[in-house]
Motif scaffolding. Structure first.
Motif, PDB file in Angstrom:
ATOM      1  N   ALA A  36       0.825  -1.203   0.000  1.00 22.74           N
ATOM      2  CA  ALA A  36       0.000   0.000   0.000  1.00 22.74           C
ATOM      3  C   ALA A  36       0.866   1.263   0.000  1.00 22.74           C
ATOM      4  CB  ALA A  36      -0.932  -0.003   1.206  1.00 22.74           C
ATOM      5  N   VAL A  37       1.915   1.264   0.806  1.00 25.56           N
ATOM      6  CA  VAL A  37       2.807   2.420   0.838  1.00 25.56           C
ATOM      7  C   VAL A  37       3.485   2.605  -0.514  1.00 25.56           C
ATOM      8  CG1 VAL A  37       4.843   3.444   1.887  1.00 25.56           C
ATOM      9  CG2 VAL A  37       3.224   2.212   3.311  1.00 25.56           C
ATOM     10  N   GLY A  38       3.989   1.521  -1.068  1.00 30.48           N
ATOM     11  CA  GLY A  38       4.686   1.614  -2.350  1.00 30.48           C
ATOM     12  C   GLY A  38       3.804   2.161  -3.457  1.00 30.48           C
ATOM     13  N   ASP A  39       2.577   1.652  -3.548  1.00 28.80           N
ATOM     14  CA  ASP A  39       1.651   2.143  -4.568  1.00 28.80           C
ATOM     15  C   ASP A  39       1.290   3.606  -4.325  1.00 28.80           C
ATOM     16  OD1 ASP A  39       1.630  -0.285  -5.866  1.00 28.80           O
ATOM     17  OD2 ASP A  39      -0.284  -0.941  -5.025  1.00 28.80           O
ATOM     18  N   ASP A  57       7.361   7.470  10.108  1.00 30.18           N
ATOM     19  CA  ASP A  57       7.588   6.922  11.437  1.00 30.18           C
ATOM     20  C   ASP A  57       8.408   5.652  11.274  1.00 30.18           C
ATOM     21  OD1 ASP A  57       7.528   6.003  14.030  1.00 30.18           O
ATOM     22  OD2 ASP A  57       5.389   5.517  14.032  1.00 30.18           O
ATOM     23  N   GLY A  58       9.649   5.681  11.740  1.00 29.22           N
ATOM     24  CA  GLY A  58      10.514   4.510  11.629  1.00 29.22           C
ATOM     25  C   GLY A  58      11.588   4.684  10.571  1.00 29.22           C
ATOM     26  N   ALA A  59      12.468   3.681  10.505  1.00 27.60           N
ATOM     27  CA  ALA A  59      13.542   3.700   9.513  1.00 27.60           C
ATOM     28  C   ALA A  59      12.990   3.360   8.133  1.00 27.60           C
ATOM     29  CB  ALA A  59      14.628   2.699   9.906  1.00 27.60           C
ATOM     30  N   PRO A  60      13.516   3.960   7.066  1.00 25.35           N
ATOM     31  CA  PRO A  60      12.973   3.731   5.730  1.00 25.35           C
ATOM     32  C   PRO A  60      13.016   2.276   5.279  1.00 25.35           C
ATOM     33  CG  PRO A  60      14.437   5.632   5.748  1.00 25.35           C
ATOM     34  CD  PRO A  60      14.579   4.961   7.073  1.00 25.35           C
ATOM     35  N   GLY A  61      14.064   1.544   5.687  1.00 18.61           N
ATOM     36  CA  GLY A  61      14.166   0.151   5.261  1.00 18.61           C
ATOM     37  C   GLY A  61      14.194   0.044   3.746  1.00 18.61           C
ATOM     38  N   ASP A  62      13.287  -0.756   3.184  1.00 21.24           N
ATOM     39  CA  ASP A  62      13.260  -0.973   1.739  1.00 21.24           C
ATOM     40  C   ASP A  62      12.335  -0.003   0.998  1.00 21.24           C
ATOM     41  OD1 ASP A  62      15.022  -3.133   1.940  1.00 21.24           O
ATOM     42  OD2 ASP A  62      13.392  -4.568   2.277  1.00 21.24           O
ATOM     43  N   LEU A  63      11.762   0.971   1.692  1.00 22.83           N
ATOM     44  CA  LEU A  63      10.871   1.909   1.020  1.00 22.83           C
ATOM     45  C   LEU A  63      11.627   2.723  -0.027  1.00 22.83           C
ATOM     46  CD1 LEU A  63       8.670   3.437   3.878  1.00 22.83           C
ATOM     47  CD2 LEU A  63       8.022   1.710   2.197  1.00 22.83           C
ATOM     48  N   ASP A  64      11.013   2.883  -1.192  1.00 23.85           N
ATOM     49  CA  ASP A  64      11.575   3.704  -2.252  1.00 23.85           C
ATOM     50  C   ASP A  64      11.130   5.140  -2.028  1.00 23.85           C
ATOM     51  OD1 ASP A  64      12.430   4.948  -4.526  1.00 23.85           O
ATOM     52  OD2 ASP A  64      11.312   3.682  -5.935  1.00 23.85           O
TER      53      ASP A  64
END
Length: 218
Positions: A36-39, A57-64
C-alpha cells in the motif's frame, strides 16, 4: 503551486496494519502495508505538484523514497503527529496549499489528487478540504496553512466519529470545509480485498492481497 504530504509508518511485522491480524499473520499484514505504501508513493510521484513530502515513522528500510522530501514524525498521538507533519511540510511555504493522505488508500490516482488540490486552490484561503471514509474516519485533508491543522491534536482519532469531529473543529476555527470523494481505507482484511480490486492490475496491492488471500482458509 501545490504540495502533497503523506504520513506513514515504515512497514514492520507486528507494528503495521495490526487490525489485519487475524486472519493475516503479522508478516502478511506488514507485506500488505508495504504494498500500500509503495503504490501510494508511486501515485504521489506521478502527480504534478511543486513538492512531495513524506512524514515517516521509523527507519525507511526498503521503502523507495526517491524524489520525495522525508521528515520524521514527532512523538505523540495521531492528531499531534498529523499537525506536526503539516507544520514541518509547510515550514517556509505556509501559503502553499497542501493535501495530506495516508497509506491506507492505495486506490488513489494522480487524477484524483489533482482534482482534490484544484478544488482546494480554487476555493482559496479560509477553506479546508476533507475526504471521509465509510467507517467514519478520513483519508485526506487539504489546508492552506499549517494553522488550520493545529486543531487536529484535539480531535479523537481512529473512531467512527473522527471525520465528524474533524469537520467540526475546522469549522470552529472559522474554515469552510469542502467535501472530497468518499474512499474506503484499509483497516481490516475485507477492506484490503475491496481496495485491491480498485487498484490497477499491475499494482503491488492487487498482487500482494491476492497472494495473501490464496493462503487463507475459505
Amino acid at each position: 503551486m501545490t504540495q502533497l504530504l503523506v504520513i506513514t509508518k515504515a512497514p514492520v511485522p507486528g507494528k503495521s496494519k495490526t487490525r489485519l491480524t487475524p486472519p493475516c499473520t503479522p508478516l502478511q499484514a506488514s507485506t500488505i502495508a508495504a504494498a500500500a505504501v509503495g503504490d501510494t508513493l508511486d501515485v504521489i510521484r506521478a502527480t504534478p505538484v511543486t513538492r512531495r513530502v513524506v512524514a515517516l515513522d521509523g527507519a525507511p528500510g526498503d521503502l523507495d523514497l526517491h524524489d520525495l522530501v522525508v521528515v520524521p514524525q514527532v512523538e505523540g498521538d495521531l492528531g499531534t503527529r498529523l499537525a506536526a507533519a503539516f507544520a514541518d511540510a509547510m515550514a517556509g511555504d505556509g501559503d502553499l496549499p497542501t493535501l495530506l493522505v495516508g497509506m491506507d488508500t492505495p486506490q488513489i490516482s494522480p487524477g484524483l489528487l489533482t482534482d482534490c488540490l484544484d478544488r482546494l486552490v480554487a476555493a482559496g484561503p479560509g477553506h479546508a478540504a476533507l475526504g471521509v471514509a465509510p467507517d467514519g474516519g478520513w483519508w485526506a485533508l487539504g489546508v492552506h496553512s499549517p494553522d488550520a491543522a493545529a486543531v487536529l491534536p484535539d480531535v479523537p482519532m481512529s473512531r467512527d466519529d473522527t471525520a465528524v469531529n474533524t469537520r467540526a473543529a475546522l469549522e470552529a476555527a472559522g474554515l469552510t470545509v469542502l467535501d472530497l470523494p468518499v474512499l474506503t481505507d484499509v483497516d481490516h482484511f475485507p477492506d484490503a480485498l475491496a481496495v485491491a480490486e480498485l487498484c490497477p492490475p499491475t499494482s503491488r496491492m492487487r498482487r500482494v492481497v491476492a497472494e495473501v488471500a490464496a493462503t487463507l482458509p475459505d
